[in-house]
Write a protein that holds these residues in place. Sequence first.
Motif, short mmCIF file in Angstrom:
data_model
loop_
_atom_site.label_atom_id
_atom_site.label_comp_id
_atom_site.label_asym_id
_atom_site.label_seq_id
_atom_site.Cartn_x
_atom_site.Cartn_y
_atom_site.Cartn_z
N GLN A 173 0.83 -1.21 0.00
CA GLN A 173 0.00 0.00 0.00
C GLN A 173 0.86 1.26 0.00
OE1 GLN A 173 -3.06 0.04 3.00
NE2 GLN A 173 -3.61 -2.09 2.67
N GLU A 174 1.92 1.27 0.82
CA GLU A 174 2.80 2.44 0.85
C GLU A 174 3.49 2.65 -0.49
OE1 GLU A 174 5.44 1.73 4.07
OE2 GLU A 174 3.94 2.13 5.65
N ALA A 175 3.96 1.55 -1.10
CA ALA A 175 4.59 1.68 -2.41
C ALA A 175 3.60 2.20 -3.45
CB ALA A 175 5.16 0.33 -2.85
N MET A 176 2.36 1.72 -3.40
CA MET A 176 1.35 2.18 -4.34
C MET A 176 1.02 3.66 -4.12
SD MET A 176 -1.16 -1.14 -4.25
CE MET A 176 -2.44 -0.32 -5.16
N GLU A 177 0.97 4.06 -2.85
CA GLU A 177 0.71 5.47 -2.56
C GLU A 177 1.84 6.36 -3.08
OE1 GLU A 177 0.15 5.66 1.61
OE2 GLU A 177 -1.86 4.72 1.58
N LYS A 178 3.09 5.92 -2.90
CA LYS A 178 4.22 6.69 -3.43
C LYS A 178 4.16 6.76 -4.95
CE LYS A 178 7.39 5.64 0.38
NZ LYS A 178 8.67 4.96 0.75
N GLN A 179 3.81 5.65 -5.56
CA GLN A 179 3.70 5.64 -7.02
C GLN A 179 2.60 6.57 -7.50
OE1 GLN A 179 2.97 1.76 -8.61
NE2 GLN A 179 3.04 2.42 -10.75
N MET A 180 1.46 6.55 -6.81
CA MET A 180 0.37 7.44 -7.19
C MET A 180 0.74 8.90 -6.98
SD MET A 180 -2.83 5.26 -5.60
CE MET A 180 -3.97 6.60 -5.91
N ARG A 181 1.47 9.17 -5.87
CA ARG A 181 1.89 10.54 -5.62
C ARG A 181 2.86 11.02 -6.70
NH1 ARG A 181 4.05 9.64 -1.14
NH2 ARG A 181 2.10 9.70 0.05
N ALA A 182 3.81 10.15 -7.08
CA ALA A 182 4.75 10.52 -8.14
C ALA A 182 4.02 10.73 -9.47
CB ALA A 182 5.81 9.43 -8.29
N GLU A 183 3.02 9.90 -9.73
CA GLU A 183 2.25 10.04 -10.97
C GLU A 183 1.48 11.36 -10.98
OE1 GLU A 183 0.72 9.08 -14.71
OE2 GLU A 183 2.39 8.25 -13.56
N ARG A 184 0.89 11.72 -9.83
CA ARG A 184 0.17 13.00 -9.76
C ARG A 184 1.13 14.18 -9.94
NH1 ARG A 184 -2.77 10.33 -5.55
NH2 ARG A 184 -1.36 11.23 -4.01
N GLU A 185 2.31 14.10 -9.33
CA GLU A 185 3.29 15.17 -9.50
C GLU A 185 3.74 15.27 -10.96
OE1 GLU A 185 6.36 14.25 -6.77
OE2 GLU A 185 5.24 14.89 -4.97
N ARG A 186 3.93 14.12 -11.60
CA ARG A 186 4.32 14.14 -13.01
C ARG A 186 3.23 14.79 -13.87
NH1 ARG A 186 3.61 11.28 -17.62
NH2 ARG A 186 2.06 9.96 -16.62
N ARG A 187 1.99 14.42 -13.61
CA ARG A 187 0.89 15.01 -14.38
C ARG A 187 0.80 16.51 -14.11
NH1 ARG A 187 -4.01 10.59 -13.55
NH2 ARG A 187 -2.99 8.84 -14.65
N GLU A 188 1.02 16.90 -12.87
CA GLU A 188 0.98 18.33 -12.55
C GLU A 188 2.07 19.08 -13.28
OE1 GLU A 188 1.19 21.28 -8.62
OE2 GLU A 188 1.43 19.11 -8.42
N ALA A 189 3.30 18.51 -13.32
CA ALA A 189 4.40 19.17 -14.04
C ALA A 189 4.09 19.27 -15.53
CB ALA A 189 5.70 18.39 -13.81
N ILE A 190 3.50 18.21 -16.08
CA ILE A 190 3.15 18.23 -17.51
C ILE A 190 2.10 19.30 -17.79
CG2 ILE A 190 2.04 16.90 -19.35
CD1 ILE A 190 3.39 14.42 -18.22
N LEU A 191 1.11 19.38 -16.91
CA LEU A 191 0.06 20.39 -17.10
C LEU A 191 0.62 21.80 -17.00
CD1 LEU A 191 -2.89 18.78 -15.09
CD2 LEU A 191 -2.65 18.97 -17.56
N GLN A 192 1.54 22.02 -16.04
CA GLN A 192 2.15 23.35 -15.92
C GLN A 192 2.96 23.68 -17.16
OE1 GLN A 192 4.36 23.43 -12.27
NE2 GLN A 192 2.53 23.52 -10.96
N ALA A 193 3.76 22.71 -17.64
CA ALA A 193 4.56 22.95 -18.84
C ALA A 193 3.67 23.23 -20.05
CB ALA A 193 5.46 21.74 -19.12
#
Length: 303
Positions: A173-193
């Motif tokens: 669960q912790e690994a999945m949460e970290k993965q989801m958090r990284a995915e959200r941050e990646r999407r946020e960076a893409i949206l900002q760019a």
Amino acid sequence: MSIIGLILIIIVLIIIVSVIAFAIRIVPQSKAYVVERIGAYNRTCSVGLHILVPFLDRVANKVSLKEQVVDFAPQPVITKDNVTMQIDTVVYYQITDPRLFTYGVDHPINAIENLTATTLRNIIGDLELDETLTSRDIINSRMRSILDEATDPWGIKVHRVEVKNIIPPRDIQEAMEKQMRAERERREAILQAEGKKTAAILNAEGDKQSTILRAEAEKEAAIAKAEGQAEALRLVYEAQAKGITYINDAHPNQAYVTLQGFKALENLSKGDATKIIIPSELQGIAGLATTLKEVVTEKKDKE
């Protein structure tokens, strides 16, 4: 004797009423009674009034025909990639044959629970962790098909099977949460760019359109100015042409022409020129040479 007889009569009446009450059975809606006679299955009584043979018939089981829901406790299962997780299921079933349900299996609910657990382990054992988390519909349909086929001899119809919860281990669960958090941050960076890119494109297009509009405005202004000057010159020339036409139509005499010549010489003398060309038709006029001499002399004195 009369009292004893009365007591016997009362006892007999009580026995008769009890026998009648035992013999008459009313089956309510959505119920079915399985009746045995001398220990063997006799019949299934559906909704309505039924009469049993006293001391021979008995109701072996009262079965509900409504659809029922059973929520089973979480079961430990192991995925194909050796991840142990807890999965609990909900089974929706209905009894279609009261006779098979009564005599088919002992403790049918426990049988369904055990069958559900083993079926779930077999299905999850062929799936990896990611497939297990994203394939609930496939798991539900496969379990329903297997359970429905297995419970047919028990007089049970399985309508639906739902995976209620899938609980992976804490570290997963912790690994999945970290993965989801990284995915959200990646999407946020893409949206900002993408937002910055879109803003830069819009600004460049705005500057381009502004430059084009400014150039078009200057072009139209220059064209309008040139057209205005041309129109002004045309009007001046038309005025001059009309003036000459009016003069020619008036047939001026020699005195008028001589006067206009003097006006022209006067205008020429006001300039800075030191030489004046005299028209040949004015050379014969008396006193013109003297005037020209004075004009030339004054110009030289000024210099």
